[in-house]
Design an enzyme around this catalytic site. Sequence first.
Site, PDB file in Angstrom:
ATOM      1  N   ASN B   7     -18.443  29.193 -18.032  1.00  0.00           N
ATOM      2  CA  ASN B   7     -19.446  29.723 -18.792  1.00  0.00           C
ATOM      3  C   ASN B   7     -19.930  31.266 -18.471  1.00  0.00           C
ATOM      4  O   ASN B   7     -20.534  31.384 -17.288  1.00  0.00           O
ATOM      5  CB  ASN B   7     -20.788  29.014 -18.624  1.00  0.00           C
ATOM      6  N   GLU B  34     -20.448  29.937 -23.925  1.00  0.00           N
ATOM      7  CA  GLU B  34     -21.745  30.880 -24.168  1.00  0.00           C
ATOM      8  C   GLU B  34     -21.218  32.373 -24.110  1.00  0.00           C
ATOM      9  O   GLU B  34     -21.142  33.189 -23.771  1.00  0.00           O
ATOM     10  CB  GLU B  34     -22.567  30.730 -23.125  1.00  0.00           C
ATOM     11  N   TYR B 111     -19.233  23.069 -24.660  1.00  0.00           N
ATOM     12  CA  TYR B 111     -20.475  23.594 -24.217  1.00  0.00           C
ATOM     13  C   TYR B 111     -21.571  22.544 -24.724  1.00  0.00           C
ATOM     14  O   TYR B 111     -22.008  22.689 -25.768  1.00  0.00           O
ATOM     15  CB  TYR B 111     -20.687  24.791 -24.810  1.00  0.00           C
ATOM     16  N   ASP B 152     -18.902  23.385 -19.781  1.00  0.00           N
ATOM     17  CA  ASP B 152     -20.316  23.377 -19.325  1.00  0.00           C
ATOM     18  C   ASP B 152     -21.054  22.005 -19.663  1.00  0.00           C
ATOM     19  O   ASP B 152     -21.252  21.999 -20.890  1.00  0.00           O
ATOM     20  CB  ASP B 152     -21.108  24.559 -19.626  1.00  0.00           C
ATOM     21  N   ASN B 154     -23.682  20.722 -18.594  1.00  0.00           N
ATOM     22  CA  ASN B 154     -25.409  20.708 -18.474  1.00  0.00           C
ATOM     23  C   ASN B 154     -25.841  19.542 -17.847  1.00  0.00           C
ATOM     24  O   ASN B 154     -26.956  18.929 -18.319  1.00  0.00           O
ATOM     25  CB  ASN B 154     -26.073  21.230 -19.666  1.00  0.00           C
ATOM     26  N   ASP B 252     -24.295  33.452 -14.774  1.00  0.00           N
ATOM     27  CA  ASP B 252     -25.132  32.406 -13.882  1.00  0.00           C
ATOM     28  C   ASP B 252     -24.358  31.368 -13.364  1.00  0.00           C
ATOM     29  O   ASP B 252     -24.570  30.638 -12.514  1.00  0.00           O
ATOM     30  CB  ASP B 252     -26.474  31.829 -14.265  1.00  0.00           C
ATOM     31  N   HIS B 253     -23.012  31.277 -14.235  1.00  0.00           N
ATOM     32  CA  HIS B 253     -22.188  30.086 -13.609  1.00  0.00           C
ATOM     33  C   HIS B 253     -20.714  30.980 -13.193  1.00  0.00           C
ATOM     34  O   HIS B 253     -20.620  32.011 -13.039  1.00  0.00           O
ATOM     35  CB  HIS B 253     -21.757  29.522 -15.181  1.00  0.00           C
TER      36      HIS B 253
END
Lengths: 260, 260
Positions: B7, B34, B111, B152, B154, B252-253
């Site tokens: 991501n 993303e 995602y 991702d 989540n 951030d990933h």
Amino acid sequence: MKIATWNVNSIRTRLEHVINWLNQNPVDVLCLQETKVIDADFPRQPIEKLGYHLYISGQKAYNGVALISRQPLTDVSAGFCAFLPNLDPEIDQQKRVITGVLGDVRIINLYVPNGSAVGNEKYEYKLRWLKVLREYLQAILKSDAAICMCGDFNIALEDKDIHDQVKIDNHIMASVPERQALQDVLSLGFADAFRKFTAEGGHFSWWDYRTSAFKRNLGWRIDHHYLTSALYERAKNCIIDVEPRKLTQPSDHTPVIVEF
Amino acid sequence: MKIATWNVNSIRTRLEHVINWLNQNPVDVLCLQETKVIDADFPRQPIEKLGYHLYISGQKAYNGVALISRQPLTDVSAGFCAFLPNLDPEIDQQKRVITGVLGDVRIINLYVPNGSAVGNEKYEYKLRWLKVLREYLQAILKSDAAICMCGDFNIALEDKDIHDQVKIDNHIMASVPERQALQDVLSLGFADAFRKFTAEGGHFSWWDYRTSAFKRNLGWRIDHHYLTSALYERAKNCIIDVEPRKLTQPSDHTPVIVEF
DNA sequence: GACCATATAG
DNA sequence: CTATATGGTC
């Protein structure tokens, strides 16, 4: 004594450029415009670490001026009201004026309103502001003789200060009323330091970010040093340093330096 | 065969990181999430110049997935409706699904919606979306046996996939209903590639930008490769590459890579 | 905290 | 084109 003026278009974005430039160009005073930051957030430490004194007058997002000086300045003040106490203080909400004294020279650092487009509200503000500037200088001239008034004037007084690809007629920064308003200011006894040494056109201090204006050298000379007569006599040179405009993420303006 | 998932939180902002990572990590397929860009603005040239094929499904500002592949992929499609033609096409307005085939392996790049907070509208959407994902996989399993479903998600399925400074109870990405919804998906015959090789906790693929979460290693393992059984048997390793998270302006990933 | 959109300024 | 502010998302 060397005094430089540079509209940096955000001191926080341009901090490294300013530091590098100061290291390579040890001027006595660097006048900044469009710092675009409140005083509490101004990157004070990096400037002071270089051995400079710092005097600032900023606001959020827009405008903002600063004096960076190798020696301490005296009698530093910001805004028109410092010399015109009866003035409506509203005029100083936009942070466009800061002044201080080094030796026998008073330095006045200005960010003249841009005016947006001829005829609109901001243009009227620009003309009003220049009238107040004249009063301000009259007040200062009562005590100070040697004045270096510099900054981003957002006005090119002569057509040769503008590249030839633009229709100058009634163009903002070149219209008759604003040129006249600036001439009225200069009539108090100021002369353009740059024009003491260079007569020809094609020398610019600002190139629009848009349409690759710098690459095509489509610029304007709108950053000036205006000197009172005795100081004008002492001027040894006045040059535009185009180098910073070539860097990555440059300001749209580049420094201009006068030497006495 | 190496398949990575990452991501990137905006491909335009992270393009240099992705290029450098690909040069240092010659994977067969890199699955991005993303990308945050419409297809017309995806930086296609820099990827193709590296010798990769590119398959994208993006939208403005949010979501967006891409497949970057050393060899051409076959049977590439985006969205759930490609395999569920009777579905309300509204589910594919958010660009969260792209799939293609390399050799005998179908790669599904996902995602999964974040869900914002347990109980709100976006959370309900996340649960509905995972139900549709299950139907989607059922449709695909009719034709494809070896599937690498990655991206991702989540969701952290186990508490050991989450650092111990967080109150997991009913926390988004760890709540019982979303874990159950993901388990329902995996019950079709998928297993976590990472857990074939690593039993202990403390391995993370995402660290919040806030509160210096990466510096303190307060992360979550929410980026996964889920494999059908035959492919799971062939898996040789699955590792998290923490390095890109250490760069300046990181996503951030960080990437996770499985090898067959 | 970092990203995107939009608006405003130059 | 390059800034900053605000508001939304994750």
